[in-house]
Scaffold this active site. Structure first.
Site, PDB file in Angstrom:
ATOM      1  N   HIS A  64       0.843  -1.190   0.000  1.00 30.21           N
ATOM      2  CA  HIS A  64       0.000   0.000   0.000  1.00 30.21           C
ATOM      3  C   HIS A  64       0.881   1.243   0.000  1.00 30.21           C
ATOM      4  CE1 HIS A  64      -3.712   2.322   1.756  1.00 30.21           C
ATOM      5  NE2 HIS A  64      -3.112   2.977   0.776  1.00 30.21           N
ATOM      6  N   GLU A 118       0.636   7.969  -3.674  1.00 30.24           N
ATOM      7  CA  GLU A 118       1.550   7.570  -2.599  1.00 30.24           C
ATOM      8  C   GLU A 118       2.792   8.448  -2.576  1.00 30.24           C
ATOM      9  OE1 GLU A 118       0.993   5.289  -0.101  1.00 30.24           O
ATOM     10  OE2 GLU A 118      -1.006   5.496  -0.956  1.00 30.24           O
ATOM     11  N   HIS A 122       2.976  10.898   0.580  1.00 30.96           N
ATOM     12  CA  HIS A 122       3.926  10.352   1.553  1.00 30.96           C
ATOM     13  C   HIS A 122       5.390  10.465   1.111  1.00 30.96           C
ATOM     14  CE1 HIS A 122       0.562   8.670   3.793  1.00 30.96           C
ATOM     15  NE2 HIS A 122       0.099   8.145   2.673  1.00 30.96           N
TER      16      HIS A 122
END
Length: 229
Positions: A64, A118, A122
């Site tokens: 993930h 992502e 992040h």
């Protein structure tokens, strides 16, 4: 001469303090969560899923994300809008990304939106230690270090739709990896709790696994399903 030496000393001390300030400001996190999800649980939910345009993923945990986090449970996000996701920077990783970091979002797609999300949310917060290529390469490498599915199967925990105790799942992963995992559950279409995501922690330089300083809220019961995929 003595006053000049004192001035040099003060200047050096100020430079040292400034460098420490810049370093702490550029790395606003203490560790990483490395998060893998079980595709059967993603799909067996009210929102359902769509297989990626490259076909149904393998029956295995998929990545993930690799998420910078702080010891107090908070986390930075969307840290650098000037460095957006660029698929050309990870062209050599694409085939591995498709198999080990697949998207299950609808409508069916090639994964670029997932990977871009992502990185933008992040990855940009880890630029003090990881550039765009190394961010994704590091996550792929971490997945290969600990085989979560094999760890569970070796303990008799199979993705067969049966229920298993949360403690047995945690113990199986800890026995295989040496680290206590964080477990997150979601609910299937009937409202039953099921194994959804597994969190392991990585040090702030992204060089290896560590014991988690803090765990996410898992919302799991004592007995949870491990659905097929």
């Amino acid at each position: 001469m003595k006053m000049q030496s004192n001035n040099v000393f003060v200047f050096i001390k100020l430079l040292t303090l400034l460098s420490l300030f810049v370093l702490s400001a550029s790395q606003d996190f203490d560790f990483f969560y490395f998060v893998q999800q079980w595709p059967g649980s993603y799909c067996d939910s009210k929102q359902g899923c769509c297989y990626p345009s490259t076909g149904k993923p393998a029956s295995d945990f998929g990545i993930h994300g690799l998420w910078p986090n702080r010891d107090d449970g908070s986390y930075p996000s969307n840290c650098d809008s000037s460095n957006p996701f660029d698929i050309s920077k990870i062209s050599d990783l694409t085939s591995r990304m498709q198999s080990e970091w697949p998207t299950l979002a609808c409508p069916s797609n090639n994964g670029l939106a997932f990977w871009g999300h992502e990185w933008d949310k992040h990855g940009t917060c880890s630029e003090s230690v990881l550039n765009q290529h190394s961010y994704f390469a590091t996550a792929l490498g971490l997945k290969n270090e600990i085989n979560l599915l094999q760890a569970l199967k070796s303990a008799g925990i199979q993705p067969n739709g049966q229920k298993y105790s949360l403690s047995s799942i945690e113990s199986a992963i800890q026995d295989a990896s040496g680290y206590t995992p964080g477990i997150e559950c979601n609910n299937d279409s009937s409202g039953n709790s099921q194994l959804y995501q597994i969190y392991l922690c990585v040090d702030s330089s992204a060089s290896g696994f560590i014991q988690c300083p803090v765990f996410p809220r898992g919302r799991c019961g004592s007995s949870i399903e491990f659905p097929t995929f």
